[in-house]
Motif scaffolding. Sequence first.
Motif, short mmCIF file in Angstrom:
data_model
loop_
_atom_site.label_atom_id
_atom_site.label_comp_id
_atom_site.label_asym_id
_atom_site.label_seq_id
_atom_site.Cartn_x
_atom_site.Cartn_y
_atom_site.Cartn_z
N SER A 151 28.00 -52.78 39.36
CA SER A 151 28.67 -53.76 39.71
C SER A 151 28.97 -53.57 41.19
O SER A 151 29.24 -54.84 42.03
CB SER A 151 30.40 -53.71 39.14
N LEU A 152 28.47 -52.82 41.11
CA LEU A 152 28.76 -51.85 43.10
C LEU A 152 27.17 -53.14 43.23
O LEU A 152 27.29 -54.01 45.42
CB LEU A 152 28.25 -50.57 43.33
N GLU A 162 26.74 -55.83 42.56
CA GLU A 162 27.07 -57.16 42.33
C GLU A 162 27.80 -57.52 43.60
O GLU A 162 28.19 -58.71 44.50
CB GLU A 162 27.43 -57.15 40.93
N ALA A 163 28.70 -56.21 43.86
CA ALA A 163 30.44 -57.07 44.49
C ALA A 163 29.56 -56.63 46.07
O ALA A 163 29.52 -57.10 46.30
CB ALA A 163 30.62 -55.47 44.66
N ALA A 164 28.10 -55.60 45.98
CA ALA A 164 27.54 -56.04 47.68
C ALA A 164 26.91 -57.67 47.71
O ALA A 164 26.91 -57.70 48.51
CB ALA A 164 26.19 -54.64 47.90
N LYS A 165 26.50 -57.93 46.51
CA LYS A 165 25.51 -59.03 46.82
C LYS A 165 26.72 -60.03 47.29
O LYS A 165 26.27 -61.10 48.07
CB LYS A 165 25.33 -59.97 45.36
N VAL A 166 28.16 -59.99 46.31
CA VAL A 166 28.67 -61.39 46.56
C VAL A 166 28.96 -60.80 48.18
O VAL A 166 29.20 -62.03 48.96
CB VAL A 166 29.88 -61.22 45.71
N ASP A 167 29.54 -59.76 48.79
CA ASP A 167 29.35 -59.84 50.02
C ASP A 167 28.74 -59.94 51.02
O ASP A 167 28.19 -59.51 52.73
CB ASP A 167 29.93 -57.72 50.22
N GLY A 168 27.13 -60.55 50.89
CA GLY A 168 26.06 -60.63 51.73
C GLY A 168 25.22 -60.13 52.12
O GLY A 168 24.62 -59.79 53.11
N THR A 169 25.15 -59.14 51.53
CA THR A 169 23.97 -58.43 51.84
C THR A 169 22.73 -58.83 50.80
O THR A 169 22.45 -58.85 50.28
CB THR A 169 24.50 -56.69 51.34
N GLN A 193 20.20 -53.93 53.06
CA GLN A 193 21.43 -53.50 53.14
C GLN A 193 21.98 -53.04 52.04
O GLN A 193 22.84 -51.74 52.22
CB GLN A 193 22.06 -54.31 53.81
N HIS A 206 23.77 -48.68 52.35
CA HIS A 206 24.92 -49.75 52.14
C HIS A 206 25.59 -48.99 50.41
O HIS A 206 26.65 -48.52 50.63
CB HIS A 206 25.17 -50.83 52.00
N ILE A 207 24.24 -48.82 49.57
CA ILE A 207 24.83 -48.77 48.24
C ILE A 207 24.17 -47.26 48.08
O ILE A 207 24.78 -46.38 47.39
CB ILE A 207 24.75 -49.36 47.00
#
Lengths: 286, 364
Positions: free
Chosen positions: A181-182, A184-191, A195, A199-200
């Motif tokens: 989910s981290l 996925e959250a980063a994908k939604v956040d535009g990475t 990146q 970042h993850i």
Amino acid sequence: MSSKATIYSFLILGLAVTALLIVAPVVYAVSLSFYQMDSFVGAPKWAGLDNYTRMLSQWVFWRALINGFIYSFGTIIFQVVLGIGFALVLNQVFPGRNIVRGLSILPYLLPTVVVVLTFKWMVDGSIGVLTTMMSAVGLPQVQWFESPGAAMASVILVSVWMWTPFVTTTFLAALQTVPSSLYEAAKVDGTNAVQRFFHITLPMLKPILTVIVLLRAVWMFNKFDVIWLLTQGGPVGATEHLAILSYRQAFGQFDIGGGAAVATISFAILSLVVFIYFRLFPLDTE
Amino acid sequence: MAEVRLNTVRKAYGGQVAVHGVDLHIRDGEFVVFLGPSGCGKSTTLRMIAGLEEITTGTIEIGGRDVTRLEPKDRNIAMVFQNYALYPHKTIYENLAFGLRMRKMDKAEIDRRVKSASAMLGLDPYLERKPKQLSGGQMQRVALGRALVRDPDVFLLDEPLSNLDAKLRVRMREEIARLHQEVGTSMVYVTHDQVEAMTLANRILIMRDGHVQQVGAPLEVYDRPANLFVAGFIGSPEMNLIEGHLERGALKAGGLSIELPPGIAVAEGTPLVLGVRPEHIGVGEAPGAHTFHVAVIEQLGAQTLCIGEVAGVRLRVLMDRTDAVRNGTTLPIQFRPGRLHVFSKETGARINRADADVGRRPAA
């Protein structure tokens, strides 16, 4: 037995084993460095700090120290970079992934002597598969164990080949603890993928990375068998590091005090490096 | 703010179909809840809207734009995950700002948005902390804040409250409702908790095994469940479902005969399932009352739930709180035809007229 007595009995047992197996040999080795001895049977003669001043004043010592750092840095950088790279690949979903994962650990399972002999055959001047391949594509023949640079490169190469699987496996295990989910959250956040790695993935691997770099550093700095079997520290000391020097001094030159002094200095340097490392990268990141 | 359209959206994993084709129009500013048991396809549908799952067939539009093949970052959606999915190594401020930084937003604007969201959610004292130092409720608020700062076209929330304890869940539910009122952005919310669905939604979409069962306003699905599944799933305590067959305008079930509402257009003898909510069974003497034998009492506080049987048929009856009923007590009960739901036993579909006035209390 009361609980306090139980605790003390376990503690004393543990301390006794530690004292017997770790403290006693270290103390004995350190104490040897203050004596002049040419064998373990003869009577030792007190030498004070003579062994230290003698060894520290010799060029071979400093060369061995520098070689040790080159070898450790070289192997660690390649092992970590390749290890993370392979772990990222093996963490992807693809057909036959489990088989590939299983195969990737193989080099780590082979005895060092087998790996070294295989490498020697691969680079053999007349029948080596690497030599043949290189000459087939028009590359000049490399004297792997005769030129200083190539000899260092070959001990690093073999060490990297042998121990990268350990690093890969450790990082692969760590990668699997990163919640999807981290990402996925980063994908939604535009990475993008790069990146997300910085970042993850990398921050999530940091605790493991800290330990791996330290462990590999300690192991590589003290690594003896690969270098001894491949080059014995040659040519002309080009791959000789402190562990090899210590051994050669004690059992080749019959200067047990000198060998022990080198080992003690090596131990002190490593302790200092570990201390500084933990100050720079504390394991507890909170 | 934007409307969302799902046009026969289908998802299959190899031969396994997870979502069988969802058609839905979410109006601008609407709060739609996807409700259903685990594995019904509700999360998959949400993730298809987010772009985290590829769509097998069908299309999705957000704000009139076809986003079917777009990356999540290009859909202008924000998502709240069940386990919060906060970046553990970043501070709360960085967590909130990350999505904006990745979009190369002006620093001052990022700061303004983060501060505004954190004030709205009461996160100001925690901005310099790491997620690990927060409680579950605070982490969930950060997750909401991360979605809020983005000012997206649509909020997607995947079971956002299921990791919280019961008390906190109620508080956060209220907070989400307040947030929706304040920002007015369309929200799609996935849950398996019917209370969350009933309390938050403008409309509920109920799913089972990848099929949409019913779409409607909360009271509409409560009052007029489209089929046996919805009837059993919505409402707590669960609706009584009595199997029998049609006989001269009544349902015959064992020794029980219950007069049905008018307009049941099926042949005599057709097997039926009668649904009646425990709270809709009348208790008290009246002509044609049945005798209910109480076997178990559950005190719920404001109400008393009696479990027992009538003429061999097991039944739950919910009444105003009473201390007078004991195990073994018999009560006279009546079924009011206007409050009965009649389903085909064969297909499970509702067969009473859609305009039956079930569930509506007469105006005082």
